[in-house]
Design a protein around this motif. Structure first.
Motif, PDB file in Angstrom:
ATOM      1  N   TYR A 135       0.852  -1.191   0.000  1.00 58.79           N
ATOM      2  CA  TYR A 135       0.000   0.000   0.000  1.00 58.79           C
ATOM      3  C   TYR A 135       0.890   1.246   0.000  1.00 58.79           C
ATOM      4  CZ  TYR A 135      -4.030   2.922   1.484  1.00 58.79           C
ATOM      5  OH  TYR A 135      -5.017   3.866   1.585  1.00 58.79           O
ATOM      6  N   HIS A 136       0.911   1.914  -1.155  1.00 60.50           N
ATOM      7  CA  HIS A 136       1.734   3.113  -1.346  1.00 60.50           C
ATOM      8  C   HIS A 136       0.852   4.355  -1.235  1.00 60.50           C
ATOM      9  CE1 HIS A 136       4.888   5.666  -3.031  1.00 60.50           C
ATOM     10  NE2 HIS A 136       4.110   6.024  -4.019  1.00 60.50           N
ATOM     11  N   ILE A 137       0.969   5.069  -0.134  1.00 59.93           N
ATOM     12  CA  ILE A 137       0.184   6.292   0.069  1.00 59.93           C
ATOM     13  C   ILE A 137       1.053   7.260   0.869  1.00 59.93           C
ATOM     14  CG2 ILE A 137      -1.027   5.267   2.076  1.00 59.93           C
ATOM     15  CD1 ILE A 137      -3.507   7.028   1.231  1.00 59.93           C
ATOM     16  N   PRO A 138       2.180   7.694   0.233  1.00 64.53           N
ATOM     17  CA  PRO A 138       3.210   8.434   0.988  1.00 64.53           C
ATOM     18  C   PRO A 138       2.718   9.749   1.569  1.00 64.53           C
ATOM     19  CG  PRO A 138       3.646   8.508  -1.383  1.00 64.53           C
ATOM     20  CD  PRO A 138       2.539   7.516  -1.179  1.00 64.53           C
ATOM     21  N   GLN A 139       1.713  10.385   0.951  1.00 67.52           N
ATOM     22  CA  GLN A 139       1.244  11.668   1.469  1.00 67.52           C
ATOM     23  C   GLN A 139       0.560  11.517   2.830  1.00 67.52           C
ATOM     24  OE1 GLN A 139      -0.026   9.852  -0.913  1.00 67.52           O
ATOM     25  NE2 GLN A 139      -2.168  10.288  -1.372  1.00 67.52           N
ATOM     26  N   ILE A 140       0.150  10.309   3.173  1.00 73.95           N
ATOM     27  CA  ILE A 140      -0.468  10.061   4.488  1.00 73.95           C
ATOM     28  C   ILE A 140       0.516   9.272   5.368  1.00 73.95           C
ATOM     29  CG2 ILE A 140      -2.367   8.943   5.745  1.00 73.95           C
ATOM     30  CD1 ILE A 140      -3.496  11.167   4.177  1.00 73.95           C
ATOM     31  N   SER A 141       1.013   8.161   4.856  1.00 73.07           N
ATOM     32  CA  SER A 141       1.863   7.295   5.682  1.00 73.07           C
ATOM     33  C   SER A 141       3.230   7.924   5.941  1.00 73.07           C
ATOM     34  CB  SER A 141       2.054   5.937   5.002  1.00 73.07           C
ATOM     35  OG  SER A 141       2.836   6.085   3.824  1.00 73.07           O
ATOM     36  N   GLY A 142       3.679   8.773   5.010  1.00 76.49           N
ATOM     37  CA  GLY A 142       5.018   9.349   5.151  1.00 76.49           C
ATOM     38  C   GLY A 142       6.133   8.380   4.769  1.00 76.49           C
ATOM     39  N   VAL A 143       5.748   7.176   4.352  1.00 75.49           N
ATOM     40  CA  VAL A 143       6.730   6.117   4.059  1.00 75.49           C
ATOM     41  C   VAL A 143       6.423   5.523   2.684  1.00 75.49           C
ATOM     42  CG1 VAL A 143       7.684   3.911   4.853  1.00 75.49           C
ATOM     43  CG2 VAL A 143       6.921   5.604   6.534  1.00 75.49           C
ATOM     44  N   PRO A 144       7.162   5.920   1.645  1.00 74.88           N
ATOM     45  CA  PRO A 144       6.874   5.414   0.302  1.00 74.88           C
ATOM     46  C   PRO A 144       7.289   3.954   0.123  1.00 74.88           C
ATOM     47  CG  PRO A 144       8.829   6.810   0.273  1.00 74.88           C
ATOM     48  CD  PRO A 144       8.277   6.876   1.677  1.00 74.88           C
ATOM     49  N   ILE A 145       6.584   3.275  -0.805  1.00 74.65           N
ATOM     50  CA  ILE A 145       7.002   1.939  -1.247  1.00 74.65           C
ATOM     51  C   ILE A 145       7.763   2.154  -2.545  1.00 74.65           C
ATOM     52  CG2 ILE A 145       6.237  -0.373  -1.935  1.00 74.65           C
ATOM     53  CD1 ILE A 145       5.249   0.136   0.831  1.00 74.65           C
ATOM     54  N   THR A 146       9.066   2.090  -2.502  1.00 76.96           N
ATOM     55  CA  THR A 146       9.873   2.393  -3.679  1.00 76.96           C
ATOM     56  C   THR A 146       9.938   1.195  -4.626  1.00 76.96           C
ATOM     57  OG1 THR A 146      11.888   1.609  -2.650  1.00 76.96           O
ATOM     58  CG2 THR A 146      11.335   3.920  -2.301  1.00 76.96           C
ATOM     59  N   LEU A 147      10.348   1.467  -5.863  1.00 76.74           N
ATOM     60  CA  LEU A 147      10.502   0.391  -6.849  1.00 76.74           C
ATOM     61  C   LEU A 147      11.553  -0.612  -6.369  1.00 76.74           C
ATOM     62  CD1 LEU A 147      10.395   2.506 -10.154  1.00 76.74           C
ATOM     63  CD2 LEU A 147       8.531   1.226  -9.082  1.00 76.74           C
ATOM     64  N   ARG A 148      12.613  -0.112  -5.738  1.00 73.63           N
ATOM     65  CA  ARG A 148      13.658  -1.017  -5.262  1.00 73.63           C
ATOM     66  C   ARG A 148      13.131  -1.951  -4.164  1.00 73.63           C
ATOM     67  NH1 ARG A 148      17.781  -0.453  -1.293  1.00 73.63           N
ATOM     68  NH2 ARG A 148      19.080  -2.325  -1.461  1.00 73.63           N
ATOM     69  N   LEU A 149      12.305  -1.407  -3.273  1.00 71.81           N
ATOM     70  CA  LEU A 149      11.735  -2.251  -2.214  1.00 71.81           C
ATOM     71  C   LEU A 149      10.854  -3.346  -2.821  1.00 71.81           C
ATOM     72  CD1 LEU A 149      11.090  -2.951   0.746  1.00 71.81           C
ATOM     73  CD2 LEU A 149       9.322  -1.167   0.706  1.00 71.81           C
ATOM     74  N   ILE A 150      10.049  -2.966  -3.815  1.00 74.26           N
ATOM     75  CA  ILE A 150       9.200  -3.966  -4.479  1.00 74.26           C
ATOM     76  C   ILE A 150      10.071  -5.050  -5.113  1.00 74.26           C
ATOM     77  CG2 ILE A 150       7.522  -4.351  -6.344  1.00 74.26           C
ATOM     78  CD1 ILE A 150       6.638  -1.394  -5.928  1.00 74.26           C
TER      79      ILE A 150
END
Lengths: 308, 308
Positions: B140-155
C-alpha cells in the motif's frame, strides 16, 4: 501528583528485545532501575523506546513489570500515543491506575493534515473517558516524525478546557523559538525540551526539564546539568553534554544508543532494534565505540546491573 | 487464491459508529453486503475506513462479523497495516485463517525516514511469521499520508524473495508515472490504482483494477467502467466517474463520503467519523448534498439494505 514531580530529566527508555524480538522484561526492569539510580525519570514508551513498534499488550505488560518490580510510578511518564482513540483511552486508564506521574501523549499520527479541532476532540475524548481528575497529560510535539504538530492554538484550547489535566509538553521540534513561545505564553505549563542541547536555555526561561534520547546513556551528567543549571559553570557542563550528543547524532540515533547500552552493559538484548529500524552495521558500530572511547565515555555500574 | 480474484474494483469500506463511537457491527455488515451486491470487493480497514483509528481488537471483531454473516472472504482485501510487527503478524494470520483474498498492508508508518532494508525486514518478518504459502500481500503506497513510500527497489527486493506472497500494490500516490513504472517493471504484479481517475489508463497498461474511496458511493458505476474499459465509450464513462469524484474531492473526503452514505442510506451511524477526523459542518454537508442532487447522484437500494 505535584509540580515537583513533573520536572527534571527523563529518559525515553530504550527497549531490549530477546532473540525472538520479544521485549526482554527482565533486562528492561534492570535498565530502568539503573536509570533511576543515575537520577533520571522514566519516559518509557517514547520514540526512542520504539513504543509504536510494540503492540498495546506488549506495552501494558512492560508497565506491569515495572510496577511489579517496585519501581517508583511517580518517576514515570510513559508514552501513550496511539492513532486509535480506544487504545489511547486504555493506555491512559492503565497509567492512571498504576499511579504514574503523567503520560506523554502523541497526537494520533496517521491522518495528515488534521485540523486543530479534530486533535482537540481526540485529546478531549481521551480525557473524558479516562475520567479521573488526577490524570495528567504531557503533550508530545515531534512533527518531523509524527507529521502532526501541536500548535500554540491547540495548547490554548486544551488548557482552557482542561487546565489541570494538560500539564505540559515535550518539545522535540528542534526549534527553540517554538519552545520559548510556549514558555512565555502559558504560565505554569511544564515545558520539557526534547534534547539536552536546549537544557540550559530552557531552564533559564522557566522550563520544567528535559526528556532526551541521550539520557539513556548519559543520565547522571544530564541530571547534574539540570540540577546545577543556575551555577556559573553551567555553560561548560552544557558543552560537555553537547560533545557526547554530537557523537550519537552522527549515527542513526536509536540503533546507536542501543548499541552503546549493549556494549557498555554487556547485554545483547539491547543490540537489535525491531524492524523497521535496522541495527548498526558492524563497521559503523565499531567506529561509534572508538569515538566514545576517545571521549572518555562510560556507563558506570551498568554491566553489573544488567548481569545475570 | 487465484489472480482472477485479485482484480477488479474494491471499496475501502467506510466504518459506521454508534452514538458511543463504537463500531456498529450490524450496519457495517449490511453496508458490505450492499457493496458486494453492487459488484465491488471489500477493502475493509483501509485509510477511508479509519482503520488506524480502530484498535486491533475492534478490527478483528469486525472481520469476524463479516465472516459470521457469510460474506465472501475471497472478495475481501482487508487492511492490516500496523506500526508494530506483532500487530501486523496477528492481523495477517487472522486474515489467512479467514481465507481473505489478500491483505492490503501499509508499511510501518511511525518512523521517518526508514531505509528500504528496514522496510524489507518488516515485511519479511511478517511473512515468515504468518508462515503460510497461501498468504497474499498487496502493498500500500500512500506516501502523502503514511510518510513512508514503497519504492521500486523495495518492491524488487520483496518480489525476488517472496514472488508469490507479494502479489500486488495499491498506488494511492496520485502520480501515474509511478503507477506506470510498476506496471512496466514487474510482470504479473497486480497493480491497483488508488483512484478511479486513473482506472481506464491503468487498465490500458495491464493493471489489475482500482481500490478507491468513491467506490463506497458509486460502486456499480466504477465496477461497470472496470468491466467495460476496452469498449469504445470507456472515455465517456471515465468522465462521468470523474465528475462525481470531483464533487467529493472538494470536501474533506472521508467525512463527505460518510455524510453521503448516512444521507442516502438514512443511517446515522455513518454520519460521524472518529476523532481526530471531524464531521462536516451543517452548511458544508447541505452544500455537498445539493451538488450531488444536481448531478443526479443516487445510491439505489442502500436505505432498504441499511434499514432496521
Amino acid at each position: 501528583m505535584s509540580d515537583e514531580i513533573l520536572s527534571g530529566v527523563f529518559a525515553p527508555v530504550l527497549t531490549p528485545f530477546d532473540a525472538t524480538l520479544a521485549p526482554d522484561r527482565q533486562k528492561f526492569v534492570r535498565f530502568c532501575q539503573w536509570l533511576i539510580d543515575q537520577g533520571v525519570g522514566l519516559a518509557v514508551f517514547g520514540t526512542n523506546s520504539e513504543a509504536n513498534s510494540l503492540s498495546l499488550d506488549e506495552r501494558l505488560d512492560l508497565l506491569d513489570a515495572l510496577t511489579a518490580a517496585g519501581l517508583p510510578a511517580g518517576r514515570m511518564m510513559p508514552g501513550t500515543g496511539s492513532c486509535a482513540l480506544t487504545d489511547a483511552v486504555k493506555l491512559g486508564a492503565c497509567n492512571r491506575m498504576a499511579g504514574t506521574a503523567a503520560v506523554l501523549m502523541l497526537p494520533p499520527f496517521y491522518y495528515k493534515p488534521v485540523s486543530e479541532d479534530g486533535l482537540f476532540a481526540f485529546y478531549a475524548e481521551t480525557i473524558e473517558r479516562v475520567g479521573d481528575r488526577r490524570f495528567k497529560i504531557c503533550l508530545y510535539h515531534i512533527p518531523q516524525i509524527s507529521g502532526v504538530p501541536i500548535t500554540l492554538r491547540l495548547i490554548e484550547m486544551l488548557l482552557k478546557r482542561y487546565p489541570t489535566t494538560v500539564a505540559g509538553i515535550k518539545d522535540s521540534g528542534g526549534d527553540f523559538a517554538h519552545t520559548k513561545a510556549m514558555l512565555d505564553g502559558f504560565e505554569g505549563f511544564r515545558v520539557f525540551c526534547g534534547s539536552e542541547r536546549f537544557l540550559t536555555e530552557t531552564m533559564r526561561h522557566g522550563g520544567a526539564g528535559c526528556i532526551s534520547a541521550t539520557a539513556n546513556v548519559s543520565p547522571a551528567a544530564i541530571a547534574d546539568a539540570f540540577r546545577r543549571h543556575r551555577e556559573p559553570c553551567a555553560e561548560g557542563r552544557q558543552r560537555a553534554l553537547d560533545a557526547i550528543r554530537g557523537i550519537f547524532q552522527d549515527y542513526p540515533m536509536i540503533a546507536a544508543l542501543k548499541h552503546a547500552v549493549a556494549q557498555y552493559g554487556r547485554c545483547d538484548s539491547f543490540r537489535i532494534p525491531r524492524p523497521p529500524l535496522p541495527p548498526l552495521e558492524p563497521d559503523t558500530s565499531a567506529a561509534l565505540i572508538a569515538r566514545l572511547e576517545s571521549a572518555g565515555f562510560a556507563m558506570p555500574g551498568l554491566s553489573l546491573m544488567l548481569a545475570g
